[in-house]
Design an enzyme around this catalytic site. Structure first.
Site, PDB file in Angstrom:
ATOM      1  N   ASP A   1      -3.245   4.724   2.674  1.00 31.52           N
ATOM      2  CA  ASP A   1      -3.549   5.143   4.044  1.00 31.52           C
ATOM      3  C   ASP A   1      -3.185   6.607   4.216  1.00 31.52           C
ATOM      4  OD1 ASP A   1      -4.622   2.993   5.322  1.00 31.52           O
ATOM      5  OD2 ASP A   1      -2.772   2.353   6.293  1.00 31.52           O
TER       6      ASP A   1
ATOM      7  N   ASP B   1       1.495   4.808   2.206  1.00 33.96           N
ATOM      8  CA  ASP B   1       1.148   5.455   3.474  1.00 33.96           C
ATOM      9  C   ASP B   1       1.590   6.917   3.475  1.00 33.96           C
ATOM     10  OD1 ASP B   1       0.516   2.821   4.942  1.00 33.96           O
ATOM     11  OD2 ASP B   1       2.566   2.493   4.254  1.00 33.96           O
TER      12      ASP B   1
ATOM     13  N   ASP C   1       0.853  -1.182   0.000  1.00 32.88           N
ATOM     14  CA  ASP C   1       0.000   0.000   0.000  1.00 32.88           C
ATOM     15  C   ASP C   1       0.895   1.239   0.000  1.00 32.88           C
ATOM     16  OD1 ASP C   1       1.078   0.301   2.507  1.00 32.88           O
ATOM     17  OD2 ASP C   1      -0.836   0.329   3.575  1.00 32.88           O
TER      18      ASP C   1
HETATM   19  P1  UTP Z   1       2.372  -1.026   6.582  1.00 29.39           P
HETATM   20  O1  UTP Z   1       1.482  -2.115   7.072  1.00 29.39           O
HETATM   21  O2  UTP Z   1       1.847  -0.191   5.479  1.00 29.39           O
HETATM   22  O3  UTP Z   1       3.756  -1.691   6.210  1.00 29.39           O
HETATM   23  O4  UTP Z   1       2.669  -0.122   7.840  1.00 29.39           O
HETATM   24  P2  UTP Z   1       4.934  -1.201   5.272  1.00 29.39           P
HETATM   25  O5  UTP Z   1       6.152  -1.281   6.084  1.00 29.39           O
HETATM   26  O6  UTP Z   1       4.619   0.107   4.639  1.00 29.39           O
HETATM   27  O7  UTP Z   1       5.029  -2.316   4.188  1.00 29.39           O
HETATM   28  P3  UTP Z   1       4.035  -2.621   2.975  1.00 29.39           P
HETATM   29  O8  UTP Z   1       2.960  -1.581   2.959  1.00 29.39           O
HETATM   30  O9  UTP Z   1       3.493  -3.980   3.277  1.00 29.39           O
HETATM   31  O10 UTP Z   1       4.862  -2.596   1.760  1.00 29.39           O
HETATM   32  C1  UTP Z   1       3.619   0.903   7.850  1.00 29.39           C
HETATM   33  C2  UTP Z   1       3.924   1.295   9.232  1.00 29.39           C
HETATM   34  O11 UTP Z   1       2.799   1.923   9.803  1.00 29.39           O
HETATM   35  C3  UTP Z   1       2.537   1.393  11.064  1.00 29.39           C
HETATM   36  C4  UTP Z   1       3.112   0.008  11.099  1.00 29.39           C
HETATM   37  O12 UTP Z   1       3.537  -0.322  12.378  1.00 29.39           O
HETATM   38  C5  UTP Z   1       4.251   0.099  10.137  1.00 29.39           C
HETATM   39  O13 UTP Z   1       5.416   0.362  10.853  1.00 29.39           O
HETATM   40  N1  UTP Z   1       1.083   1.313  11.289  1.00 29.39           N
HETATM   41  C6  UTP Z   1       0.302   0.648  10.417  1.00 29.39           C
HETATM   42  C7  UTP Z   1       0.553   1.896  12.398  1.00 29.39           C
HETATM   43  O14 UTP Z   1       1.273   2.511  13.203  1.00 29.39           O
HETATM   44  N2  UTP Z   1      -0.779   1.793  12.639  1.00 29.39           N
HETATM   45  C8  UTP Z   1      -1.591   1.120  11.798  1.00 29.39           C
HETATM   46  O15 UTP Z   1      -2.806   1.053  12.049  1.00 29.39           O
HETATM   47  C9  UTP Z   1      -1.041   0.553  10.649  1.00 29.39           C
HETATM   48 MN    MN Z   2       2.711   0.485   3.683  1.00 27.47          MN
END
Ligand code: UTP
Ligand code: MN
Length: 391
Positions: free
Chosen positions: A315, A194, A192
């Protein structure tokens, strides 16, 4: 010496085979709602990854942390037989395949998937015909299943960043958009995209999310969105929430409709002269003007694989500037890194770290920070750049 090179290659394969086996066991545990086991296997995989050279014998693993009995058994199997029997049979099992398919639907977690599997639902086809009422997220997840299970590229993340920056700038001048998650760590692919949004003046960010979402919706950029309100309260004496992965920022979980640059398609459909279409290729897939071709064209057969756009999970998180450094640190990940950092804070420093704040349990006060560097300093750690937080 070709022979030597070959054997080194083989060793490398064995080395990553044991990492892969442990990662698969971690994934299976997570899909099965066994997070504790999941963490144990993830740690073991991370330890294997961190070793300076390929493992040829079990004696090399003596004294290493995080390698439990189970993980060691898997590694031995890989060393001796080239593969772990346990993992191979798990991969073939109906249960694992069904879990992977069903939890691959956006909006479906381990518990729901397990319940469906108990009812005999193993495939998307069976799910569609099951008569189950799906919630809005799951409906969108099913509808865009293929897109959402395809990795997002860095270029796509940047195209979306441009859209988000544009809308944020237009609804609140001066507000700042930061790409977080795996892409901030330098990953080239992700599941995704973020973003963290803030404004340099505390309080200005209030109300921003709903404006951003309305604008995106009105322009047809959103296939799905669910916004949750900020529920974080700062109190003077103790942390408003325990350190955990859950944070309470205003957050929009969305699915973007991202136009894909396919000038040949425009030509094929006679919608645009080629030169115009090629001209558009330079603008990063951004489609804000109403007359853009990509969002409106219906492909002749309406087939999924030829549509000029794809669905991408995005997100959006809004943070007040006073919590921004903690939010960036928390949302940059990786999840394993965050877990270790919070454990360090708690166990070594008697501090509670969250995506909102850092609380010193001995001094009984919050420690302010306006950058990630300051947070690492509070924790008595050397700064670790995002690209080194992938473990
Ligand atoms: P992601 O799940 O998007 O992972 O969360 P990522 O590292 O970007 O990897 P992809 O997307 O699978 O490629 C990103 C960061 O946001 C935090 C998670 O702990 C992670 O470190 N996060 C995610 C939160 O703090 N709260 C949430 O509800 C979701
Ligand atoms: Mn992510």
């Amino acid at each position: 010496m070709g022979g030597k090179k070959e054997s080194v290659q083989q060793l490398d394969d064995t080395y990553s085979a044991s990492q892969d086996a442990l990662s698969l066991l971690a994934e299976n545990a997570e899909l099965s709602d066994q997070d504790g086991r999941g963490v144990a296997f993830r740690r073991a995989a991370a330890v294997m990854k961190s070793l300076p050279e390929p493992v040829t014998s079990m004696t090399q693993l003596r004294g290493l942390p995080c390698l439990g009995e189970h993980s060691l058994r898997v590694i031995r199997d890989v060393l001796e037989n080239g593969a772990s029997r346990e993992v191979e049979s798990m991969k073939q099992s109906k249960q694992y395949k069904a879990l992977k398919v069903l939890t691959g639907v956006f909006g479906v977690g381990a518990k729901t998937a397990a319940r469906w599997i108990r009812e005999g639902i193993h495939t998307l086809h069976q799910l569609r015909n099951s008569g189950h009422t799906l919630n809005r997220a799951q409906q969108a997840g099913l509808e865009h299943y293929d897109d959402l299970n395809q990795q997002v590229s860095k270029a796509e993340a940047e195209a979306i960043q441009q859209i988000v920056e544009e809308v944020v700038a237009s609804v609140l001048p001066g507000a700042k958009v930061t790409l977080t998650g795996g892409f901030r760590r330098g990953k080239l692919m992700g599941h995704d995209v973020d973003f963290l949004i803030t404004h340099p003046e505390e309080g200005k960010e209030v109300g921003l999310m709903s404006k951003v979402v309305s604008w995106l919706e009105s322009q047809g950029f959103l296939l799905y969105q669910k916004t949750t309100r900020n529920s974080y309260l700062v109190s003077d004496d103790s942390p408003a929430l325990p350190p955990s992965n859950m944070d309470r920022f205003e957050r929009c979980l969305s699915i973007f409709k991202l136009a894909q640059d396919q000038p040949h398609r425009a030509k094929q459909l006679g919608a645009l002269p080629l030169d115009t279409a090629e001209h558009r290729r330079g603008d990063s897939g951004l489609q804000t003007d109403q007359d853009s071709c990509s969002q409106r064209i219906q492909t002749p057969g309406g087939q999924e694989d030829t549509k000029p756009w794809r669905a991408v999970r995005v997100d959006l998180v809004v943070s007040p500037i006073s919590q921004f450094a903690f939010a960036v640190l928390g949302w940059t990940g990786s999840k394993l890194f965050e877990r270790e950092l919070r454990r360090w804070a708690g166990q070594e420093k008697a501090m509670s770290l969250s995506s909102h704040a850092l609380y010193d349990n001995k001094k009984r006060k919050y420690l302010q920070a306006s950058s990630e560097e300051e947070i690492f300093a509070h924790l008595d750690l050397e700064f670790i750049p995002p690209s080194e937080r992938n473990a």
